[in-house]
Design an enzyme around this catalytic site. Structure first.
Site, PDB file in Angstrom:
ATOM      1  N   ASP A 285       6.978  12.002  -7.871  1.00 32.27           N
ATOM      2  CA  ASP A 285       6.416  10.865  -7.146  1.00 32.27           C
ATOM      3  C   ASP A 285       5.641  11.435  -5.959  1.00 32.27           C
ATOM      4  OD1 ASP A 285       5.848   8.803  -5.452  1.00 32.27           O
ATOM      5  OD2 ASP A 285       7.826   7.858  -5.571  1.00 32.27           O
TER       6      ASP A 285
ATOM      7  N   LYS B  78      -1.616   5.618  -2.182  1.00 29.60           N
ATOM      8  CA  LYS B  78      -2.035   5.902  -0.808  1.00 29.60           C
ATOM      9  C   LYS B  78      -3.397   6.615  -0.719  1.00 29.60           C
ATOM     10  CE  LYS B  78       2.752   5.732   0.778  1.00 29.60           C
ATOM     11  NZ  LYS B  78       2.967   4.504   1.523  1.00 29.60           N
TER      12      LYS B  78
ATOM     13  N   TYR C 141      12.555   7.104  -2.146  1.00 32.46           N
ATOM     14  CA  TYR C 141      12.123   5.724  -2.385  1.00 32.46           C
ATOM     15  C   TYR C 141      10.940   5.790  -3.335  1.00 32.46           C
ATOM     16  CZ  TYR C 141      10.055   1.126  -1.330  1.00 32.46           C
ATOM     17  OH  TYR C 141       9.530  -0.140  -1.412  1.00 32.46           O
TER      18      TYR C 141
HETATM   19  N1  HOZ Z   1       8.061   1.387   2.983  1.00 34.95           N
HETATM   20  C1  HOZ Z   1       6.752   1.903   2.717  1.00 34.95           C
HETATM   21  C2  HOZ Z   1       6.571   3.276   3.271  1.00 34.95           C
HETATM   22  N2  HOZ Z   1       7.643   4.144   3.083  1.00 34.95           N
HETATM   23  C3  HOZ Z   1       5.690   0.976   3.235  1.00 34.95           C
HETATM   24  C4  HOZ Z   1       6.012   0.360   4.519  1.00 34.95           C
HETATM   25  C5  HOZ Z   1       5.021  -0.706   4.918  1.00 34.95           C
HETATM   26  O1  HOZ Z   1       3.953  -0.788   4.376  1.00 34.95           O
HETATM   27  O2  HOZ Z   1       5.365  -1.456   5.797  1.00 34.95           O
END
Ligand code: HOZ
Length: 430
Positions: A239, A267, A144
């Site tokens: 990434d 992050k 992702y």
């Molecule tokens: N989908 C992101 C982490 N893999 C963020 C999820 C979130 O902030 O709820």
């Protein structure tokens, strides 16, 4: 456990926010429970609106590697706040953070700050296409790279959690140049590159995948990506939004000794505030406006409060012994969870790189999205609910990673293992 306030807050949120959440996985749909509304956090613990305490393994989905409210980060934020919250102009802080990232990550010679991981990957892909004059992007199933249109193809994280292949609203023409291949399948990459390599702008990969659960790169996989991109004049984009400064100070690329052309961050480098960045080879980065023609901009990019939080976080992380501590505690947690699964006769498969962990309810070794999907999802849901009731806060999806922070002391780790033992026993009895 009393959850009245969270329940009311969720009901009210659903009236004004789609699904009651600002990011889909948080709705806890996949694990059959209601989300807990978090009121405050300290160290390795979260406290919800009903004042229940949880040991937190989500860590805001990765950034909180020092734990919550680390004094040095709070002090840096407070000092930055006293000077103003946003200037929309260059600052010393953004230059210092860029220097700090460049020092830590040898492949990065220049860096551009943005506001999220999604922006970082989206901009890196535009840059790769602009710099090479080519269109095709290769990604991997279950990886992702944020929710930019071009990259939301066979993605992990929320789309995997909701079991949807992509999203309405993305025209086929927009993703016609995005190819998604099985993660860790070096042969598939070689064969596609043999056919289309000269049209491939870039291969983008999570060098340690954290969005299909946690899946490490197979030996030789990243090396193959580096070799085929070099042979074809394509770029390699790592990434490292999740694994950067997480699996090692210099990220996955220092751990596996590979130099990508471009790297995306987010992050941890924002210390818990909204940040992203992309960086890499100077000759490529120089093509970004205003130095070059590839356009990308942002009102809040390089926000001083976020830069201060990121700098304070990296300052802590570069202290000697930090990653050894993370390794030791994460190793103990993984061992303890695996032993608890064995003791209770629950088939489970474990992956770990440093303080990123994946626990899958399958007897298969999880090495890609296909094997991750062999996980027993209802069983994961039950385990999630048992653990939550026991005060352990996991990501509410089988397709997300688990993060250990420096604030998880031995007592917290042992408490988690004990809770897992009881939760897994409840599964095997159920
Ligand atoms: N989908 C992101 C982490 N893999 C963020 C999820 C979130 O902030 O709820």
């Amino acid at each position: 456990m009393k959850t009245d306030r969270s329940t009311v807050l969720f009901q009210n949120s659903q009236k004004v926010i789609p699904g009651g959440v600002n990011s889909p996985v948080r709705a806890c749909k996949a694990v059959g429970t209601l989300p807990r509304f978090i009121h405050r956090a300290e160290g390795c613990r979260l406290f919800d609106a009903d004042d229940n305490a949880y040991i937190d393994y989500v860590g805001s989905w990765g950034p909180m590697i020092l734990g919550h409210r680390h004094p040095a980060v709070i002090q840096a934020i407070t000092e930055a706040l006293a000077r103003g919250t946003s200037f929309g102009a260059p600052t010393d802080l953004e230059m210092e953070l860029a220097c700090r990232v460049i020092e830590a990550v040898p492949s990065v010679e220049m860096l551009r700050m943005v506001n999220s991981g999604t922006e970082a990957t989206m901009s890196a892909v535009r840059l790769a296409r602009g710099a090479t004059g080519r269109d095709i992007i290769i990604k991997f199933d279950g990886c992702y790279h944020g929710h930019a249109d071009t990259l939301l193809v066979d993605a992990g994280s929320g789309v995997a959690t909701l079991n949807i292949p992509g999203s309405p609203g993305i025209p086929a023409s927009v993703v016609q140049h995005t190819l998604s291949l099985p993660y860790n399948d070096a042969e598939a990459v070689r064969s596609v590159m043999a056919e289309k390599g000269k049209d491939v702008a870039a291969i983008i990969v999570e060098p340690v995948a954290g969005n299909m659960g946690m899946v490490p790169p197979a030996p030789g996989f990243l090396e193959t990506l580096r070799a085929v991109t070099q042979e074809n004049g394509s770029l390699l984009i790592f990434d490292e939004v999740m694994c950067g400064f997480r699996v090692a100070y210099g990220g996955a690329q220092s751990l596996y000794d590979i130099r990508p052309d471009l790297t995306c961050f987010g992050k941890i480098i924002g210390g818990g505030l909204p940040v992203g960045a992309y960086g890499g080879r100077k000759d490529i980065m120089s093509q970004i406006a205003p130095e070059g023609p590839v356009y990308q901009a942002g009102t809040l990019s390089g926000n001083p409060v976020a830069m201060a939080a990121g700098l304070a976080t990296l300052e802590q992380l570069r202290q000697p012994g930090v990653y050894d501590t993370l390794e030791k505690r994460s190793g103990r947690l993984a061992e303890g969870l695996a032993a608890a699964a064995r003791r209770n006769g629950v088939p489970a498969s474990f992956n770990r790189v440093g303080s990123m962990l994946g626990m899958f309810f399958t007897d298969r070794t999880v090495e890609n999205f296909e094997t991750a999907k062999t996980s027993d999802l209802p069983r994961f849901g039950q385990y999630y609910r048992e653990m939550l009731d026991a005060g352990i806060y996991l990501a509410p999806s089988q397709f997300e990673a688990c993060f250990v922070s420096l604030a998880h002391d031995d007592a917290a780790i042992e408490q988690t293992i004990q809770a897992a033992d009881v939760s897994l026993a409840a599964l095997s009895n159920g």
